[in-house]
Design an enzyme around this catalytic site. Structure first.
Site, PDB file in Angstrom:
ATOM      1  N   HIS A   1       0.829  -1.207   0.000  1.00  0.00           N
ATOM      2  CA  HIS A   1       0.000   0.000   0.000  1.00  0.00           C
ATOM      3  C   HIS A   1       0.868   1.264   0.000  1.00  0.00           C
ATOM      4  CE1 HIS A   1      -2.956   2.773   2.336  1.00  0.00           C
ATOM      5  NE2 HIS A   1      -3.072   2.943   1.033  1.00  0.00           N
TER       6      HIS A   1
ATOM      7  N   GLU B   1       3.012   0.495   3.241  1.00  0.00           N
ATOM      8  CA  GLU B   1       2.537  -0.529   4.189  1.00  0.00           C
ATOM      9  C   GLU B   1       2.611  -1.870   3.466  1.00  0.00           C
ATOM     10  OE1 GLU B   1      -0.838   0.952   7.244  1.00  0.00           O
ATOM     11  OE2 GLU B   1      -1.470   1.083   5.174  1.00  0.00           O
TER      12      GLU B   1
END
Length: 285
Positions: A141, A153
């Site tokens: 992410h 992430e």
């Protein structure tokens, strides 16, 4: 060190074109894929504009810019994924759409290819379940705007292997990012913390506590946020904020994640923020 030289980014929108840019800057060959030629060309134009700006600022020279662009390969054929060791999906935040792409990629890609999703809130385990290689599916992410923001992430699904995790972390570092390991829960960390704050700020507008301008000023001056939550929501897209709140609400079944009625109303009105010209603020080109 990983030996991935070619990647594919599926989805040439704001996020996808940003991911493709940082991958090409890191020396990787990148297929930038979308369904329509015009979407791919729009993504390529964004990248060219960003790189030209970096040349103006003296961060790149003209030769480096040309070399980066030469590593980008526009694609409207998903079959190109066959030639890659790593695919990053960056399409709309919708489980049905993502599941369809992952099952198609699973059928096309060679067995060693890792399939990553840039989802901002959907469960990686559920996405992985539509493939025959759940151990090679992972969440990656990125933050918007991708060329500027350092964080990625990295989200393991239930079956993601340690080796795939390590390779993904190495790739993120190669792209100049700082990877942070997060477990597979709705909204991960970034949006589980950010979205309820945005939703609460919108609730303050809804209840007449203060104007959007006042709320943003409080958070900027009082909490040292570079941008207030309501303007940030406009930049993210109110439809995206609503979609993530729905994922949190459904995933946890907790009323604290219930989307504010005003957020729903704006989305129904087509006031989606900056991209539609109007959200809580009005934007003119």
């Amino acid at each position: 060190m990983n030996n991935i030289q070619t990647v594919m980014v599926v989805g040439a929108g704001q996020m996808g074109s940003g991911i493709a840019q940082v991958a090409a800057q890191a020396g990787l060959h990148v297929y930038l894929h979308d369904q329509k030629e015009e979407f791919v060309q729009r993504g390529m134009a964004t990248i060219r504009k960003n790189l030209a700006r970096n040349v103006e600022k003296g961060k790149l020279d003209e030769t480096e810019k040309d070399e980066i662009i030469a590593r980008l390969h526009p694609s409207t054929n998903l079959e190109h994924a066959r030639e890659t060791g790593f695919v990053i999906e960056a399409v709309t935040e919708n489980m049905k759409v993502k599941a369809d792409i992952f099952s198609r990629l699973d059928a096309i890609c060679p067995p060693h290819t890792i399939l990553a999703s840039n989802t901002s809130s959907l469960p990686i385990t559920e996405i992985a379940a539509v493939t025959k290689r759940p151990e090679k599916v992972i969440g990656m992410h990125f933050m918007n705007p991708v060329p500027v923001m350092k964080l990625v992430e990295i989200i393991r699904g239930l079956q993601t292997s340690d080796e795939v995790y390590q390779l993904t972390e190495d790739l993120a570092k190669e792209m100049g990012k700082v990877p942070v390991s997060v477990n597979d829960f709705p909204g991960f960390v970034s949006n589980r913390v950010l979205m309820p704050m945005i939703n609460e700020a919108i609730t303050c507008v809804y209840e007449g506590v203060a104007t959007p301008e006042a709320i943003d000023e409080v958070m900027k001056l009082g909490m040292n946020h570079p941008m207030g939550p309501i303007r940030l929501a406009d930049f993210i897209g109110l439809d995206t904020c609503l979609a993530i709140m729905e994922v949190l609400y459904e995933g946890f079944g907790d009323s604290k994640y219930r989307p504010c009625p005003l957020l729903r109303k704006y989305v129904k009105a087509g006031w989606l923020g900056k991209k539609s010209g109007r959200g809580f603020y009005v934007y003119s080109e």
